[in-house]
Design a protein around this motif. Structure first.
Motif, mmCIF file in Angstrom:
data_model
loop_
_atom_site.group_PDB
_atom_site.id
_atom_site.type_symbol
_atom_site.label_atom_id
_atom_site.label_comp_id
_atom_site.label_asym_id
_atom_site.label_seq_id
_atom_site.Cartn_x
_atom_site.Cartn_y
_atom_site.Cartn_z
ATOM 1 N N SER A 78 0.907 -1.191 -0.057
ATOM 2 C CA SER A 78 -0.103 0.015 -0.025
ATOM 3 C C SER A 78 0.957 1.219 0.061
ATOM 4 O O SER A 78 2.049 1.057 0.398
ATOM 5 C CB SER A 78 -0.914 0.049 1.199
ATOM 6 O OG SER A 78 -0.304 0.084 2.453
ATOM 7 N N LEU A 79 0.369 2.424 -0.439
ATOM 8 C CA LEU A 79 1.277 3.665 -0.626
ATOM 9 C C LEU A 79 0.364 4.771 -0.531
ATOM 10 O O LEU A 79 -1.000 4.689 -0.616
ATOM 11 C CB LEU A 79 1.890 3.497 -1.885
ATOM 12 C CG LEU A 79 1.080 3.628 -3.459
ATOM 13 C CD1 LEU A 79 0.476 4.771 -3.641
ATOM 14 C CD2 LEU A 79 1.788 3.119 -4.330
ATOM 15 N N LEU A 80 1.121 5.768 -0.277
ATOM 16 C CA LEU A 80 0.484 7.347 -0.385
ATOM 17 C C LEU A 80 1.085 7.873 -1.236
ATOM 18 O O LEU A 80 2.355 8.020 -1.503
ATOM 19 C CB LEU A 80 0.661 8.013 1.074
ATOM 20 C CG LEU A 80 0.081 7.503 2.354
ATOM 21 C CD1 LEU A 80 0.641 8.295 3.681
ATOM 22 C CD2 LEU A 80 -1.521 7.612 2.220
ATOM 23 N N GLN A 81 0.253 8.668 -1.950
ATOM 24 C CA GLN A 81 0.921 9.402 -3.199
ATOM 25 C C GLN A 81 0.554 10.908 -3.012
ATOM 26 O O GLN A 81 -0.814 11.210 -2.888
ATOM 27 C CB GLN A 81 0.363 9.029 -4.687
ATOM 28 C CG GLN A 81 1.173 9.960 -5.722
ATOM 29 C CD GLN A 81 0.822 8.982 -7.050
ATOM 30 O OE1 GLN A 81 0.373 8.226 -7.132
ATOM 31 N NE2 GLN A 81 1.557 9.607 -8.086
ATOM 32 N N ILE A 82 1.466 11.908 -2.784
ATOM 33 C CA ILE A 82 1.023 13.305 -2.575
ATOM 34 C C ILE A 82 1.770 14.063 -3.627
ATOM 35 O O ILE A 82 2.696 13.844 -4.215
ATOM 36 C CB ILE A 82 1.859 13.804 -1.249
ATOM 37 C CG1 ILE A 82 1.279 13.105 0.038
ATOM 38 C CG2 ILE A 82 1.775 15.263 -1.036
ATOM 39 C CD1 ILE A 82 2.252 11.874 0.314
ATOM 40 N N SER A 83 0.586 14.870 -4.550
ATOM 41 C CA SER A 83 1.074 15.640 -5.494
ATOM 42 C C SER A 83 0.459 17.008 -5.138
ATOM 43 O O SER A 83 -0.657 17.268 -5.344
ATOM 44 C CB SER A 83 0.611 15.023 -6.747
ATOM 45 O OG SER A 83 0.847 15.797 -7.892
ATOM 46 N N GLY A 84 1.503 17.951 -4.928
ATOM 47 C CA GLY A 84 0.864 19.423 -4.813
ATOM 48 C C GLY A 84 0.254 19.202 -3.408
ATOM 49 O O GLY A 84 0.630 18.820 -2.262
ATOM 50 N N GLU A 85 -1.112 19.742 -3.347
ATOM 51 C CA GLU A 85 -1.787 19.685 -2.181
ATOM 52 C C GLU A 85 -2.782 18.320 -2.297
ATOM 53 O O GLU A 85 -3.697 18.581 -1.336
ATOM 54 C CB GLU A 85 -2.765 20.956 -2.237
ATOM 55 C CG GLU A 85 -1.699 22.412 -2.013
ATOM 56 C CD GLU A 85 -2.667 23.543 -2.156
ATOM 57 O OE1 GLU A 85 -4.136 23.572 -2.349
ATOM 58 O OE2 GLU A 85 -2.110 24.610 -1.795
ATOM 59 N N HIS A 86 -2.549 17.475 -3.022
ATOM 60 C CA HIS A 86 -3.450 16.184 -3.335
ATOM 61 C C HIS A 86 -2.846 15.269 -2.642
ATOM 62 O O HIS A 86 -1.626 15.073 -2.992
ATOM 63 C CB HIS A 86 -3.972 16.230 -4.497
ATOM 64 C CG HIS A 86 -4.732 17.311 -5.057
ATOM 65 N ND1 HIS A 86 -5.712 17.745 -4.557
ATOM 66 C CD2 HIS A 86 -4.516 18.403 -6.052
ATOM 67 C CE1 HIS A 86 -6.391 18.669 -5.419
ATOM 68 N NE2 HIS A 86 -5.454 19.010 -6.223
ATOM 69 N N LEU A 119 -6.048 15.831 9.191
ATOM 70 C CA LEU A 119 -4.893 15.506 9.840
ATOM 71 C C LEU A 119 -3.617 15.966 9.081
ATOM 72 O O LEU A 119 -2.535 16.158 9.681
ATOM 73 C CB LEU A 119 -4.615 13.738 9.969
ATOM 74 C CG LEU A 119 -5.778 13.246 10.497
ATOM 75 C CD1 LEU A 119 -5.453 11.910 10.730
ATOM 76 C CD2 LEU A 119 -5.667 13.586 12.256
ATOM 77 N N THR A 120 -3.609 16.671 7.787
ATOM 78 C CA THR A 120 -2.582 16.812 7.301
ATOM 79 C C THR A 120 -2.863 18.303 6.572
ATOM 80 O O THR A 120 -3.999 18.803 6.335
ATOM 81 C CB THR A 120 -2.170 16.021 5.882
ATOM 82 O OG1 THR A 120 -3.098 15.903 4.976
ATOM 83 C CG2 THR A 120 -1.898 14.498 6.717
ATOM 84 N N PRO A 121 -1.834 19.098 6.037
ATOM 85 C CA PRO A 121 -2.086 20.431 5.365
ATOM 86 C C PRO A 121 -2.595 20.004 3.939
ATOM 87 O O PRO A 121 -3.199 20.941 3.292
ATOM 88 C CB PRO A 121 -0.616 21.037 5.508
ATOM 89 C CG PRO A 121 0.123 20.086 6.244
ATOM 90 C CD PRO A 121 -0.595 18.864 6.201
ATOM 91 N N PHE A 122 -2.684 18.953 3.647
ATOM 92 C CA PHE A 122 -3.008 18.412 2.204
ATOM 93 C C PHE A 122 -4.390 18.352 1.972
ATOM 94 O O PHE A 122 -5.382 18.098 2.819
ATOM 95 C CB PHE A 122 -2.415 17.113 1.612
ATOM 96 C CG PHE A 122 -0.895 17.090 1.844
ATOM 97 C CD1 PHE A 122 -0.109 17.869 1.185
ATOM 98 C CD2 PHE A 122 -0.213 16.343 2.778
ATOM 99 C CE1 PHE A 122 1.500 17.939 1.662
ATOM 100 C CE2 PHE A 122 0.991 16.070 3.010
ATOM 101 C CZ PHE A 122 1.913 17.124 2.225
ATOM 102 N N THR A 123 -5.179 18.543 0.862
ATOM 103 C CA THR A 123 -6.521 18.226 0.479
ATOM 104 C C THR A 123 -6.660 16.697 -0.078
ATOM 105 O O THR A 123 -6.065 16.454 -1.134
ATOM 106 C CB THR A 123 -6.878 19.421 -0.618
ATOM 107 O OG1 THR A 123 -6.469 20.674 -0.024
ATOM 108 C CG2 THR A 123 -8.394 19.195 -1.035
#
Length: 242
Positions: A195-203, A235-239
């Motif tokens: 499993s993974l998390l993918q962060i791209s910009g604010e997403h 929980l995070t600054p991301f959207t």
């Protein structure tokens, strides 16, 4: 900022290093026009760093240069098109990142230049504020806790909540609950294998090749399991984005 934070590097069902997430990794590299990867293999203790680079190159079809071959590791990061940080031992990896002076260069590369960061296992651990939620033993004397802080939550990769017959020690859930009791203001995201998390910009997106969820641990709150990234928006600054 472009992050791919993976719980692990290999699975029995999918051949090759990062084989289970190959399509996502390759899509990220293609979108950014990456034709060469800088590999940070310091977490690998009992394996060959050059072989780890060859394995990654063979799996992804992109040229891989291991940072240990560079006379100036800082310059290698400063000119990197993409930074891949291998799994292994988080303590040894974090120690080397600090001793080689790579913490700030990696932070700047990812945050200021938008260089993709892909880390699995230990490489995922060091992308968080600290390595306090690693599963690894502190095998080196220079045990440094603060890490890269690219992702704002603590992560516990290789998360396993299965009961092991005959095991009389604390379960993973109990260990993570202990962390939260000592650090009540912090949350821990428990990533199962593949499993993974993918962060791209604010997403931010969550994905599991096995269709499994992740758990969030926070002191005084019920442990909950989720199938998508929407709860992380609080929980995070991301959207959060599906």
């Amino acid at each position: 900022m472009e992050l791919l934070l993976l719980s692990n590097g290999k699975t029995t069902e999918h051949p090759g290093l990062l084989g289970w997430a190959r399509q996502r990794v390759q899509a990220l590299l293609a979108a950014r026009g990456v034709n060469q990867i800088v590999l940070v293999p310091y977490a690998v203790i009992r394996g060959d760093w050059d072989q780890r680079a060859r394995d990654l190159e063979e799996s992804l079809g992109v040229e891989v240069v291991s940072i240990h071959r560079s006379d100036d590791p800082v310059s290698a990061i400063e000119s990197a098109q993409a930074i891949f940080v291998s799994g292994g031992n988080s303590w040894r990896l974090n120690q080397q990142l600090h001793e080689q002076g790579l913490i700030v260069p990696i932070q700047r590369a990812v945050r200021e230049r938008g260089v993709p960061y892909v880390g699995w296992s230990a490489g995922c651990n060091v992308a968080t504020p600290s390595i306090r939620t690693t599963n690894d033993m502190p095998v080196c004397n220079a045990a440094v806790l603060p890490a890269l802080g690219l992702f704002p939550l603590q992560i516990n990769p290789h998360y396993l909540d299965a009961s092991i017959s005959g095991h009389m020690g604390e379960t993973r859930d109990e260990r993570l609950a202990e962390f939260c009791a000592i650090n009540p203001s912090e949350s821990v995201l428990a990533l199962r294998e593949a499993s993974l998390l993918q962060i791209s910009g604010e997403h931010i997106e969550y994905w599991s090749v096995r269709g499994e969820g992740y758990k969030v641990f926070k002191h005084g709150e019920e442990i909950k399991e989720y199938q998508d990234a929407r709860p992380l928006g609080a929980l995070t600054p991301f959207t959060a984005k599906l």
